[in-house]
Design a protein around this motif. Sequence first.
Motif, PDB file in Angstrom:
ATOM      1  N   GLY A 220       0.981  -1.241   0.054  1.00  9.23           N
ATOM      2  CA  GLY A 220      -0.070  -0.053  -0.051  1.00  9.23           C
ATOM      3  C   GLY A 220       0.982   1.275   0.051  1.00  9.23           C
ATOM      4  N   ALA A 221       1.931   1.302   0.727  1.00 13.35           N
ATOM      5  CA  ALA A 221       2.816   2.446   0.966  1.00 13.35           C
ATOM      6  C   ALA A 221       3.628   2.663  -0.336  1.00 13.35           C
ATOM      7  N   TRP A 222       4.008   1.285  -1.005  1.00 15.82           N
ATOM      8  CA  TRP A 222       4.663   1.616  -2.321  1.00 15.82           C
ATOM      9  C   TRP A 222       3.735   2.237  -3.342  1.00 15.82           C
ATOM     10  N   ASN A 223       2.574   1.623  -3.488  1.00 19.80           N
ATOM     11  CA  ASN A 223       1.622   1.973  -4.629  1.00 19.80           C
ATOM     12  C   ASN A 223       1.359   3.393  -4.402  1.00 19.80           C
ATOM     13  N   LEU A 224       1.258   3.852  -3.054  1.00 19.06           N
ATOM     14  CA  LEU A 224       1.060   5.340  -2.999  1.00 19.06           C
ATOM     15  C   LEU A 224       2.133   6.366  -3.542  1.00 19.06           C
TER      16      LEU A 224
END
Length: 353
Positions: free
Chosen positions: A219-223
């Motif tokens: 989730g953090a990477w995709n953001l």
Amino acid sequence: MPLKNLSYFLLFCAAFLISGCIEEETKTYSWKLQSHAVSTSLDYQELVVMTDNIRTMSGGRLDITPYPAGAVVSGPRIYEAVGDRTIEMGNGWPNWWSGQHPAWAVMNAGPFDFMNLDASMMFFIAGEGTALANELSEQKGIIWRPAWWPGMEFGLLSKKPIRGLLDLNEKRVRIGPGLPSEVLAAASGAYTIPLVPSEIRPALENDNLDAVEWTTTAGAWNLGLQDISRYAIVPAIWQPSVLADFLINKKAYAELPIDLQAILETAIKSYTLTTTMKAKKEDINALKLFKDNGTVFSQWSEEDLSRLREASDQILETYKAKDVFSRRLIEKKQAFKAEYNTYYEMFGPYEKQ
């Protein structure tokens, strides 16, 4: 009535009933589903798959359109929008609804709650969890279902090193509302801010935030947080077995014929399993991406864990004192965790390689 006329009358009645059934079978139900997730995230993409499958299985009779974060409403407003039928379905996080009732803050996995996602899955799918959640949601005309389990969240990402709770004192930290936020603030002295996804990256870029908590590694990477944050402290002790949820307007659900209700329920369960497993696989891949990108990792010390546990225990007692339902929910979860732990003392992993 002559026999011939009676026959015509019966045929008319039969035709009328059949036409009514056919009309019911061909009626289309159009719904909106507001997600918390951005369009690039796996859990949103799986919502698209789920709604496509519902459309296929129902022959187009149940047409649900998913919307990414903020398209219709955003954040905690999703709950009220489902209740007043601005949208028929919502997808978010139980702790986001804590403004509706304090027990929502402890519905999700708080610090030292269920430490493994399978324990949380058992409690909500096979245990009392879903029934308890519906006791709350039905007060506002909402049906509650578990959506998927990210499990242990990532931690905190920051531009400058944060190596423990002391480094968080008076820092501005993005974290979701409810028990996790309260525990982190109490243990560290940080100021916690519950920004929605679209607000997170700009706030970090503009130095309006010192650290960000946003779901899991994937989730953090995709953001795109890796582009502006070199440092990470892991894991997210405050949410070890976090789950997302579905909210369904109760009247809209009741309007569906029984076969469409069954299709919806089956599709939700399929989404739960598929998204949970795919997301965890993505988390494993994303951790490698963070490392390859040069992210510098640190972990909480034993002293930090002790402070977090102490803060968690104290705040849970305040929730127990708030209302009878919160106390009952906390005690039910703690009782199930004790049973789970007892079983896995004997049947847990016996070796690590």
